[in-house]
Design an enzyme around this catalytic site. Structure first.
Site, PDB file in Angstrom:
ATOM      1  N   ASP A 155      27.750  21.022 -10.126  1.00 44.19           N
ATOM      2  CA  ASP A 155      28.926  20.813  -9.271  1.00 44.19           C
ATOM      3  C   ASP A 155      28.412  20.281  -7.926  1.00 44.19           C
ATOM      4  O   ASP A 155      27.907  21.039  -7.097  1.00 44.19           O
ATOM      5  CB  ASP A 155      29.662  22.147  -9.090  1.00 44.19           C
ATOM      6  CG  ASP A 155      30.901  21.997  -8.208  1.00 44.19           C
ATOM      7  OD1 ASP A 155      31.027  20.967  -7.500  1.00 44.19           O
ATOM      8  OD2 ASP A 155      31.742  22.914  -8.228  1.00 44.19           O
ATOM      9  N   ASN A 207      35.858   8.751 -17.752  1.00 44.59           N
ATOM     10  CA  ASN A 207      37.277   9.000 -17.483  1.00 44.59           C
ATOM     11  C   ASN A 207      37.874   7.781 -16.801  1.00 44.59           C
ATOM     12  O   ASN A 207      37.175   6.815 -16.502  1.00 44.59           O
ATOM     13  CB  ASN A 207      37.449  10.267 -16.634  1.00 44.59           C
ATOM     14  CG  ASN A 207      36.733  10.146 -15.307  1.00 44.59           C
ATOM     15  OD1 ASN A 207      37.104   9.360 -14.446  1.00 44.59           O
ATOM     16  ND2 ASN A 207      35.639  10.904 -15.150  1.00 44.59           N
ATOM     17  N   PHE A 263      38.528  16.720  -3.623  1.00 49.97           N
ATOM     18  CA  PHE A 263      39.754  16.166  -4.186  1.00 49.97           C
ATOM     19  C   PHE A 263      40.187  16.995  -5.380  1.00 49.97           C
ATOM     20  O   PHE A 263      39.346  17.503  -6.130  1.00 49.97           O
ATOM     21  CB  PHE A 263      39.544  14.704  -4.611  1.00 49.97           C
ATOM     22  CG  PHE A 263      39.884  13.754  -3.509  1.00 49.97           C
ATOM     23  CD1 PHE A 263      39.080  13.655  -2.390  1.00 49.97           C
ATOM     24  CD2 PHE A 263      41.040  12.972  -3.573  1.00 49.97           C
ATOM     25  CE1 PHE A 263      39.401  12.802  -1.354  1.00 49.97           C
ATOM     26  CE2 PHE A 263      41.371  12.117  -2.538  1.00 49.97           C
ATOM     27  CZ  PHE A 263      40.560  12.019  -1.429  1.00 49.97           C
ATOM     28  N   LYS A 278      21.337   4.098 -31.524  1.00 47.55           N
ATOM     29  CA  LYS A 278      22.781   4.094 -31.784  1.00 47.55           C
ATOM     30  C   LYS A 278      23.092   4.941 -33.021  1.00 47.55           C
ATOM     31  O   LYS A 278      22.424   4.815 -34.042  1.00 47.55           O
ATOM     32  CB  LYS A 278      23.214   2.642 -31.994  1.00 47.55           C
ATOM     33  CG  LYS A 278      24.692   2.477 -32.091  1.00 47.55           C
ATOM     34  CD  LYS A 278      25.043   1.011 -32.314  1.00 47.55           C
ATOM     35  CE  LYS A 278      26.428   0.947 -32.910  1.00 47.55           C
ATOM     36  NZ  LYS A 278      26.688  -0.297 -33.591  1.00 47.55           N
TER      37      LYS A 278
HETATM   38  N1  CTP Z   1      33.162  17.656  -8.138  1.00 48.73           N
HETATM   39  C1  CTP Z   1      31.812  17.467  -7.955  1.00 48.73           C
HETATM   40  N2  CTP Z   1      30.936  17.675  -8.976  1.00 48.73           N
HETATM   41  C2  CTP Z   1      31.392  18.073 -10.193  1.00 48.73           C
HETATM   42  C3  CTP Z   1      32.767  18.255 -10.391  1.00 48.73           C
HETATM   43  C4  CTP Z   1      33.630  18.028  -9.347  1.00 48.73           C
HETATM   44  O1  CTP Z   1      31.396  17.108  -6.853  1.00 48.73           O
HETATM   45  N3  CTP Z   1      30.516  18.271 -11.166  1.00 48.73           N
HETATM   46  C5  CTP Z   1      34.096  17.464  -7.024  1.00 48.73           C
HETATM   47  C6  CTP Z   1      35.044  16.316  -7.212  1.00 48.73           C
HETATM   48  O2  CTP Z   1      34.529  15.121  -6.654  1.00 48.73           O
HETATM   49  C7  CTP Z   1      36.277  16.802  -6.482  1.00 48.73           C
HETATM   50  C8  CTP Z   1      36.274  18.282  -6.739  1.00 48.73           C
HETATM   51  O3  CTP Z   1      34.902  18.605  -6.948  1.00 48.73           O
HETATM   52  O4  CTP Z   1      36.187  16.611  -5.100  1.00 48.73           O
HETATM   53  C9  CTP Z   1      37.065  18.659  -7.936  1.00 48.73           C
HETATM   54  O5  CTP Z   1      36.902  20.016  -8.177  1.00 48.73           O
HETATM   55  P1  CTP Z   1      36.711  20.689  -9.624  1.00 48.73           P
HETATM   56  O6  CTP Z   1      37.743  21.713  -9.750  1.00 48.73           O
HETATM   57  O7  CTP Z   1      35.332  21.174  -9.790  1.00 48.73           O
HETATM   58  O8  CTP Z   1      36.867  19.530 -10.568  1.00 48.73           O
HETATM   59  P2  CTP Z   1      37.829  19.382 -11.757  1.00 48.73           P
HETATM   60  O9  CTP Z   1      37.015  18.805 -12.809  1.00 48.73           O
HETATM   61  O10 CTP Z   1      39.016  18.631 -11.294  1.00 48.73           O
HETATM   62  O11 CTP Z   1      38.206  20.891 -12.125  1.00 48.73           O
HETATM   63  P3  CTP Z   1      39.205  21.288 -13.262  1.00 48.73           P
HETATM   64  O12 CTP Z   1      38.747  20.535 -14.434  1.00 48.73           O
HETATM   65  O13 CTP Z   1      39.032  22.749 -13.364  1.00 48.73           O
HETATM   66  O14 CTP Z   1      40.553  20.898 -12.764  1.00 48.73           O
END
Ligand code: CTP
Length: 398
Positions: A307, A209, A324, A288
């Protein structure tokens, strides 16, 4: 303007690195400081006072008996109102003088008579730096509360390579700015994640990303400026590691997860700034993927990544966790939902349109006290406000 209103004395002693002091002076004044330059006699052999006079806009002093000082008390008058004295470059001879309390010229006398804190940026040949006498002197200075900035290792003016090279002007400036920050996290251990993750599809392709890592790096730096011991687990970004921060570079979410859990014990604070990929290819291709016209496009099966923040927050005795939320819309509702779902005390939210990839942002903090707006500002200053909030929450938790 990070040094707005600060009154500094810049001491310059004899050494090739004296030319870098001119650039340091320029950067100090650009950040709003008023700088009085004092040179040793040897320094004037490398760069003339005229250069420093032009850059500081103030007369430069080199002589203890300078007639421009009405009462002949230059050593007292020059440092009386200073917020700090910075000596760059600081020669081996100067360090020795300060360590032993010698005062045989204006700069060393001024330093001995100071009330202001003293920061020194040593510069010398590597053998001089490694000499047991210099080692002893530097230890004495540190023991006396003098801040020793650097030196760096690298190519030296004498053609040798090794420790003793003065840090670059911008690095000394950063240390000086850090010095003036409130030490609200003194001695605390802080672990952060920052940047994107990269989830391999095959050896040359992957899912990632556009996270720049700038916000996470700014917070790592602010936490360190606040006196914390900072470890930064970083996904692939092109940013330099902030001074004094330990960086562990990782690529994928699984690597980030492993690096975090290796260090999570003893941490007082965990700040998850990384844009972790939610999914990864279940089985990356070993070679590849080749494009063929006969078959259908390949299908990539995805599986959920751990997560990291959620797991840290679920530990029996978690550190203070900060998350965040970067959202395209409905910031308040989504951020509050994340805070509750992950059971964390503080979420920093922002709208993607406000700051993604740039140097500025607008943030909203969500904690038990409700929602708090941090108006548009540089990520560097916003990071300090986040750190201040974290320090307050830590204090409350005790
Ligand atoms: N985060 C993490 N590990 C992951 C996903 C997210 O530690 N696998 C942390 C990010 O660093 C950030 C927060 O969780 O601090 C974001 O929350 P989350 O809702 O899980 O991430 P998004 O991908 O933004 O969720 P969504 O796609 O539902 O908006």
């Amino acid at each position: 303007m990070e040094l707005q209103g600060k009154r500094l004395v810049l001491g310059v002693t004899g050494g090739i690195a004296a030319y870098k002091a001119a650039e340091l002076l320029r950067q100090m004044t650009r950040e709003g400081a008023s700088v009085q330059v004092v040179m040793s006699e040897a320094a004037t052999r490398f760069v003339t006072p005229v250069t420093f006079q032009a850059l500081s806009g103030q007369p430069v002093f080199t002589d203890q008996w300078d007639a421009r000082m009405a009462n002949n008390m230059a050593h007292i008058d020059l440092s009386r109102h200073a917020d700090a004295i910075v000596v760059a470059p600081a020669s081996a001879d100067f360090l020795a003088k300060v360590a032993h309390g010698l005062a045989d010229d204006l700069l060393s006398t001024l330093v001995l008579a100071r009330e202001a804190p003293l920061l020194v940026a040593p510069a010398m040949n590597r053998q001089m730096w490694q000499n047991p006498a210099t080692r002893r002197n530097v230890a004495t200075l540190a023991g006396d509360g003098i801040v020793v900035i650097g030196p760096a290792s690298g190519e030296q003016a004498c053609g040798e390579t090794g420790p003793g090279r003065m840090l670059e002007a911008v690095e000394i400036l950063d240390e000086l700015i850090a010095y003036f920050q409130p030490k609200s996290l003194a001695g605390k251990k802080v672990l952060l994640t920052a940047g994107p993750t990269f989830e391999a599809i095959d050896p040359v392709r992957g899912i990632t990303n556009l996270s720049s890592g700038k916000m996470g790096y700014a917070i790592a730096r602010a936490a360190r400026e606040a006196g914390a011991q900072v470890t930064l687990v970083s996904g692939p970004v092109g940013l330099p590691c902030p001074a004094g921060v330990e960086r562990l570079s990782v690529t994928s979410a699984l690597e980030m997860h492993a690096a975090v859990f290796e260090r999570i014990a003893e941490q007082a604070v965990f700040i998850a700034v990384a844009a972790v990929a939610d999914y990864r290819p279940s089985q990356p291709f070993e070679s590849k993927i080749k494009k063929t016209t006969q078959t259908l496009a390949p299908t990539i099966e995805l599986v959920l990544n751990p997560d990291i923040l959620g797991e840290v927050a679920a530990l029996p005795q978690p550190p203070l966790c900060v998350g965040f939320a970067a959202e395209s819309e409905n910031l308040t509702a989504y951020a509050e939902e994340k805070r509750r779902r992950k059971r964390i005390p503080l979420i920093v939210g922002n709208l993607i349109a406000d700051g993604f990839g740039g140097d500025h942002n607008t943030l909203r903090l969500f904690d038990d006290d409700g929602e708090h707006l941090l108006p548009p500002d540089s990520k560097r200053r916003l990071a300090r406000q986040i750190v201040a909030r974290i320090a307050t929450l830590l204090e409350k938790r005790r």
